[in-house]
Design a protein around this motif. Structure first.
Motif, PDB file in Angstrom:
ATOM      1  N   SER A  99      45.072 -21.382  -2.549  1.00 18.62           N
ATOM      2  CA  SER A  99      45.373 -20.033  -2.083  1.00 18.62           C
ATOM      3  C   SER A  99      44.048 -19.500  -1.559  1.00 18.62           C
ATOM      4  CB  SER A  99      45.867 -19.142  -3.209  1.00 18.62           C
ATOM      5  OG  SER A  99      47.054 -19.665  -3.790  1.00 18.62           O
ATOM      6  N   VAL A 100      44.028 -19.032  -0.332  1.00 18.05           N
ATOM      7  CA  VAL A 100      42.802 -18.617   0.333  1.00 18.05           C
ATOM      8  C   VAL A 100      42.665 -17.104   0.204  1.00 18.05           C
ATOM      9  CG1 VAL A 100      41.435 -18.790   2.431  1.00 18.05           C
ATOM     10  CG2 VAL A 100      43.208 -20.493   1.974  1.00 18.05           C
ATOM     11  N   TYR A 101      41.571 -16.674  -0.427  1.00 22.34           N
ATOM     12  CA  TYR A 101      41.383 -15.244  -0.700  1.00 22.34           C
ATOM     13  C   TYR A 101      40.363 -14.594   0.234  1.00 22.34           C
ATOM     14  CZ  TYR A 101      43.698 -16.632  -5.011  1.00 22.34           C
ATOM     15  OH  TYR A 101      44.593 -17.135  -5.921  1.00 22.34           O
ATOM     16  N   ASP A 102      39.470 -15.385   0.809  1.00 25.95           N
ATOM     17  CA  ASP A 102      38.385 -14.846   1.627  1.00 25.95           C
ATOM     18  C   ASP A 102      38.746 -14.943   3.104  1.00 25.95           C
ATOM     19  OD1 ASP A 102      35.651 -15.302   3.177  1.00 25.95           O
ATOM     20  OD2 ASP A 102      35.208 -14.156   1.371  1.00 25.95           O
ATOM     21  N   ASP A 103      38.610 -13.839   3.834  1.00 22.89           N
ATOM     22  CA  ASP A 103      39.012 -13.846   5.241  1.00 22.89           C
ATOM     23  C   ASP A 103      38.106 -14.721   6.095  1.00 22.89           C
ATOM     24  OD1 ASP A 103      36.871 -12.073   4.930  1.00 22.89           O
ATOM     25  OD2 ASP A 103      37.444 -10.945   6.706  1.00 22.89           O
ATOM     26  N   GLU A 104      36.833 -14.872   5.692  1.00 25.95           N
ATOM     27  CA  GLU A 104      35.938 -15.738   6.456  1.00 25.95           C
ATOM     28  C   GLU A 104      36.328 -17.199   6.301  1.00 25.95           C
ATOM     29  OE1 GLU A 104      33.083 -16.599   9.161  1.00 25.95           O
ATOM     30  OE2 GLU A 104      33.792 -14.619   8.551  1.00 25.95           O
ATOM     31  N   ARG A 105      36.735 -17.571   5.097  1.00 31.39           N
ATOM     32  CA  ARG A 105      37.214 -18.944   4.908  1.00 31.39           C
ATOM     33  C   ARG A 105      38.542 -19.169   5.611  1.00 31.39           C
ATOM     34  NH1 ARG A 105      35.536 -21.893  -0.695  1.00 31.39           N
ATOM     35  NH2 ARG A 105      33.313 -21.381  -0.613  1.00 31.39           N
ATOM     36  N   MET A 106      39.338 -18.126   5.743  1.00 32.78           N
ATOM     37  CA  MET A 106      40.566 -18.250   6.528  1.00 32.78           C
ATOM     38  C   MET A 106      40.229 -18.682   7.952  1.00 32.78           C
ATOM     39  SD  MET A 106      42.737 -14.890   5.362  1.00 32.78           S
ATOM     40  CE  MET A 106      43.107 -14.540   3.639  1.00 32.78           C
ATOM     41  N   ARG A 107      39.248 -18.006   8.533  1.00 33.73           N
ATOM     42  CA  ARG A 107      38.844 -18.354   9.897  1.00 33.73           C
ATOM     43  C   ARG A 107      38.279 -19.768   9.958  1.00 33.73           C
ATOM     44  NH1 ARG A 107      34.394 -14.870  13.130  1.00 33.73           N
ATOM     45  NH2 ARG A 107      33.010 -15.837  11.580  1.00 33.73           N
ATOM     46  N   GLN A 108      37.472 -20.130   8.956  1.00 24.35           N
ATOM     47  CA  GLN A 108      36.885 -21.462   8.937  1.00 24.35           C
ATOM     48  C   GLN A 108      37.958 -22.544   8.872  1.00 24.35           C
ATOM     49  OE1 GLN A 108      34.737 -22.401   5.370  1.00 24.35           O
ATOM     50  NE2 GLN A 108      33.635 -24.104   6.293  1.00 24.35           N
ATOM     51  N   TYR A 109      38.946 -22.375   7.993  1.00 25.41           N
ATOM     52  CA  TYR A 109      39.979 -23.394   7.847  1.00 25.41           C
ATOM     53  C   TYR A 109      40.837 -23.505   9.104  1.00 25.41           C
ATOM     54  CZ  TYR A 109      38.695 -23.191   2.910  1.00 25.41           C
ATOM     55  OH  TYR A 109      38.012 -23.218   1.726  1.00 25.41           O
ATOM     56  N   LEU A 110      41.086 -22.372   9.752  1.00 28.21           N
ATOM     57  CA  LEU A 110      41.830 -22.425  11.012  1.00 28.21           C
ATOM     58  C   LEU A 110      41.039 -23.193  12.069  1.00 28.21           C
ATOM     59  CD1 LEU A 110      43.198 -18.765  11.127  1.00 28.21           C
ATOM     60  CD2 LEU A 110      44.551 -20.849  10.777  1.00 28.21           C
ATOM     61  N   GLU A 111      39.728 -22.976  12.108  1.00 23.58           N
ATOM     62  CA  GLU A 111      38.892 -23.711  13.051  1.00 23.58           C
ATOM     63  C   GLU A 111      38.831 -25.199  12.712  1.00 23.58           C
ATOM     64  OE1 GLU A 111      35.209 -21.685  12.791  1.00 23.58           O
ATOM     65  OE2 GLU A 111      35.817 -20.004  14.063  1.00 23.58           O
ATOM     66  N   MET A 112      38.955 -25.530  11.425  1.00 24.33           N
ATOM     67  CA  MET A 112      39.015 -26.938  11.034  1.00 24.33           C
ATOM     68  C   MET A 112      40.282 -27.621  11.547  1.00 24.33           C
ATOM     69  SD  MET A 112      37.811 -27.147   7.069  1.00 24.33           S
ATOM     70  CE  MET A 112      36.121 -26.823   6.541  1.00 24.33           C
ATOM     71  N   GLY A 113      41.366 -26.839  11.650  1.00 27.76           N
ATOM     72  CA  GLY A 113      42.620 -27.404  12.121  1.00 27.76           C
ATOM     73  C   GLY A 113      43.762 -27.335  11.135  1.00 27.76           C
ATOM     74  N   VAL A 114      43.646 -26.506  10.063  1.00 28.23           N
ATOM     75  CA  VAL A 114      44.785 -26.385   9.152  1.00 28.23           C
ATOM     76  C   VAL A 114      45.932 -25.698   9.877  1.00 28.23           C
ATOM     77  CG1 VAL A 114      43.302 -26.287   7.118  1.00 28.23           C
ATOM     78  CG2 VAL A 114      44.057 -24.160   8.186  1.00 28.23           C
ATOM     79  N   SER A 115      47.146 -25.997   9.450  1.00 24.32           N
ATOM     80  CA  SER A 115      48.335 -25.481  10.129  1.00 24.32           C
ATOM     81  C   SER A 115      48.955 -24.282   9.440  1.00 24.32           C
ATOM     82  CB  SER A 115      49.385 -26.592  10.244  1.00 24.32           C
ATOM     83  OG  SER A 115      48.895 -27.650  11.040  1.00 24.32           O
ATOM     84  N   GLY A 116      48.394 -23.887   8.287  1.00 19.45           N
ATOM     85  CA  GLY A 116      48.927 -22.730   7.600  1.00 19.45           C
ATOM     86  C   GLY A 116      47.990 -22.267   6.502  1.00 19.45           C
ATOM     87  N   LEU A 117      47.950 -20.949   6.276  1.00 20.78           N
ATOM     88  CA  LEU A 117      47.133 -20.355   5.219  1.00 20.78           C
ATOM     89  C   LEU A 117      48.052 -19.636   4.245  1.00 20.78           C
ATOM     90  CD1 LEU A 117      44.278 -18.792   7.373  1.00 20.78           C
ATOM     91  CD2 LEU A 117      44.148 -20.891   6.026  1.00 20.78           C
ATOM     92  N   ILE A 118      47.928 -19.969   2.967  1.00 23.08           N
ATOM     93  CA  ILE A 118      48.716 -19.333   1.918  1.00 23.08           C
ATOM     94  C   ILE A 118      47.792 -18.392   1.161  1.00 23.08           C
ATOM     95  CG2 ILE A 118      50.165 -19.718  -0.107  1.00 23.08           C
ATOM     96  CD1 ILE A 118      50.701 -22.533   0.923  1.00 23.08           C
TER      97      ILE A 118
END
Length: 598
Positions: free
Chosen positions: A553-572
């Motif tokens: 479960s992703v709580y930090d908005d900066e890590r949300m951006r990082q994971y999207l840039e990595m190529g994840v297909s969804g953030l919970i």
């Protein structure tokens, strides 16, 4: 001081190239070969991978190997600083060779205790000493996230941190004692306690102040740079592919370089301060020419002569080697181009609310409706089966945290459960009620938000739970708007067999081995993985297997951006507004991205 730092930085550069380019891939290959022979294991089954003679022996081999490599790295750095303080002239190869003698103290029980110290405690604290082979040990965030939800859990977190700090301070001088006084771990641990007594108050406050300053600087850096740092596995065979294709990787690589320079300088300064406080009696001195046995000295001399012979032959055929090197560079460039291509992602990133969302008591109707109002694509819900066969929304295995009473969902009928008030740490005064899956499906009929339904079987009722969920989803014609997952793969088998058109995935919090072709026997459409597993390597590898990755479960908005840039297909995430904002920003900035379509 400048010469000392120059030598340490040079050694660290060479050592990191050796570990990341050769040793770590070798350890990974040994590990992977074994795991492939027994089959990739996920979640709680991962422990069983090593509960046999061969697995246990392999684990100890890699564990002790990592401990020796960490200790050798500390030995070179400590010896270099000690020799500089003593004013002796030396070369880096000489001190690297002489530091091999220090490995002799890591034998017998000292190896076992030292391995726990050098591979677990120091990487867990990451203050005072930092190594390359095992740079950090991280307790999964979801464990702390659950602990924060109760007062007892928060108290437990504080006690754990205090215990870590106490042990770390008590054993702070262990590496110095083992390297410079050639003591085994037990003697070094006792000597470490005596070292605190022999220090003057000036150095006691200086060392404690230095450690506190280090911790504060690292904390402030982490507060400013909240992205997940690169790990050793990110420097493997996918390094160049991620470097060319993943925008997050290039930024994170620059941060990794800067932090490693800062940490290396801080470690050198801390060891210099420790030796300054202990070196007044001359007991903590480095030996430039250790008492090698004659056989060992002869072997080293033979190796040096052989190396000199190779270098002489290289100089004699310099022209041929230049031509060969040019051809190798061309082949390497071609290989990089051919292997750097990545297949398009299956679909655009999704914003997914965790247990509905944090705007209502978790897994209740208000939480799900609040997620829909916030613009969430899918609301993740946990579904269990009551004693009388009703699928209801509930996460825990017992009612204690949310209802303050004993018992579990599987032990009670729905009529009794619906009378129990629920509240959580965010809504302590709430008077919510357990919702049924049917109620949720009914209220979502007119909307556009989908559901990510996690099946949580209990008491071997997985097949009954899957059947009840399928019956309700079919009745409300919700199959096209739902995704299904579980930590228990057996619970998914009825869905995979009877509803192959549905989007069904496996939920992971740990994995033994890489995602390779063996994952196809699981026949899933996606992976929902705990945040600690998210790396550039993992996401790239999953994409090659056509498996979208949803991070929880992703709580930090900066890590949300990082994971999207990595190529994840969804953030919970628990925070619907933040995850929707980050996903929308990414979609707009990558509006021309091609997707294969679900």
């Amino acid at each position: 001081m400048r010469e000392m730092l120059k030598k340490i930085f040079l050694f660290e550069m060479l050592w990191k190239l050796l570990i990341l380019g050769l040793v770590n891939p070798l350890f990974r290959e040994i590990y992977q070969t074994y795991v492939a022979s027994v089959g990739v294991s996920f979640n709680q089954n991962m422990i069983g991978t090593f509960l046999n003679a061969k697995g246990g022996l392999l684990f100890l081999l890699l564990f002790f190997g990592a401990a020796l490599l960490n200790f050798y790295e500390y030995s070179v750095i400590i010896n270099t600083i000690a020799l500089c303080r003593q004013g002796e002239r030396f070369t880096l190869p000489h001190v690297m060779k002489s530091s091999l003698w220090n490995l002799g103290v890591m034998r017998g029980w000292s190896l076992a205790a030292g391995a726990l110290y050098f591979v677990l405690l120091l990487p867990l604290m990451r203050i005072g000493y930092v190594s390359t082979m095992v740079s950090h040990v991280v307790i999964p965030e979801f464990i702390f996230a659950e602990m924060r939800k109760t007062r007892l859990g928060v108290a437990g977190m504080v006690l754990i941190y205090l215990a870590e700090c106490t042990v770390h301070l008590a054993f702070l001088f262990v590496p110095v004692c083992m390297v410079l006084r050639h003591q085994r771990f037990r003697e070094a641990a006792r000597e470490s306690l005596r070292c605190w007594k022999r220090l003057s108050w000036k150095y006691r406050f200086g060392i404690l102040g230095g450690l506190v300053l280090w911790e504060r600087i690292i904390t402030e850096i982490a507060r400013y740079w909240r992205r997940k740092p690169l790990g050793n596995d990110d420097f493997g065979e996918y390094f160049f592919k991620n470097l060319f294709q993943t925008e997050a990787f290039r930024v994170d690589l620059l941060y990794w370089l800067l932090v490693n320079l800062l940490v290396t300088a801080a470690m050198a300064g801390m060891i210099w301060l420790i030796l300054s406080g202990l070196g007044e009696g001359g007991e903590f001195c480095a030996v430039l020419c250790p008492p090698w046995s004659k056989d060992s000295a002869a072997l080293l001399e033979m190796a040096e002569r052989r190396w000199k012979g190779w270098t002489d032959r290289l100089r004699a055929h310099r022209g041929r080697w230049k031509l060969g090197a040019a051809a190798a560079c061309i082949l390497l460039a071609v290989w990089l181009v051919l292997t750097s291509w990545q297949p398009p992602a299956i679909h655009a990133p999704l914003a997914i609310g965790h247990r509905g969302c944090l705007l209502g008591v978790e897994n209740t109707l208000p939480a799900v409706l609040a997620a829909q109002e916030a613009g969430i694509d899918y609301a993740e819900i946990d579904v269990q089966l009551t004693r009388d066969g009703v699928p209801v929304l509930f996460h825990d295995g017992n009612l204690q945290r949310l209802a303050g009473r004993s018992g579990s969902v599987a032990e009670l009928d729905y009529e009794e459960l619906r009378t129990i008030p629920l509240s959580d740490y965010v809504h302590p005064e709430a008077d919510a009620r357990i919702a049924t899956l049917e109620e949720v499906l009914e209220v979502l009929q007119g909307g556009s938000m989908g559901l990510l339904i996690e099946l949580k079987p209990a008491d071997r009722n997985g097949e009954a739970l899957a059947s009840a969920v399928m019956e309700l989803v079919d009745r409300y014609d919700f199959g096209e708007r739902a995704m299904f997952m579980s930590l228990d793969y057996g619970c998914l088998l009825p869905l995979l067999e009877l509803r192959p058109e549905w989007w069904t995935g496996y939920c992971l919090f740990s994995v033994a081995g890489d995602i390779d072709e063996s994952v196809w026997r699981y026949n899933v459409d996606f992976l929902a993985v705990e945040e600690v597993l998210i790396t550039s390597r993992f996401v790239t590898q999953a994409r090659e297997q056509d498996l979208p990755v949803y991070a929880w479960s992703v709580y930090d908005d900066e890590r949300m951006r990082q994971y999207l840039e990595m190529g994840v297909s969804g953030l919970i995430s628990d925070y619907p507004d933040e995850v929707v904002r980050r996903v929308d920003e990414y979609r707009k900035s990558h509006s021309g991205t091609e997707y294969r379509g679900r």
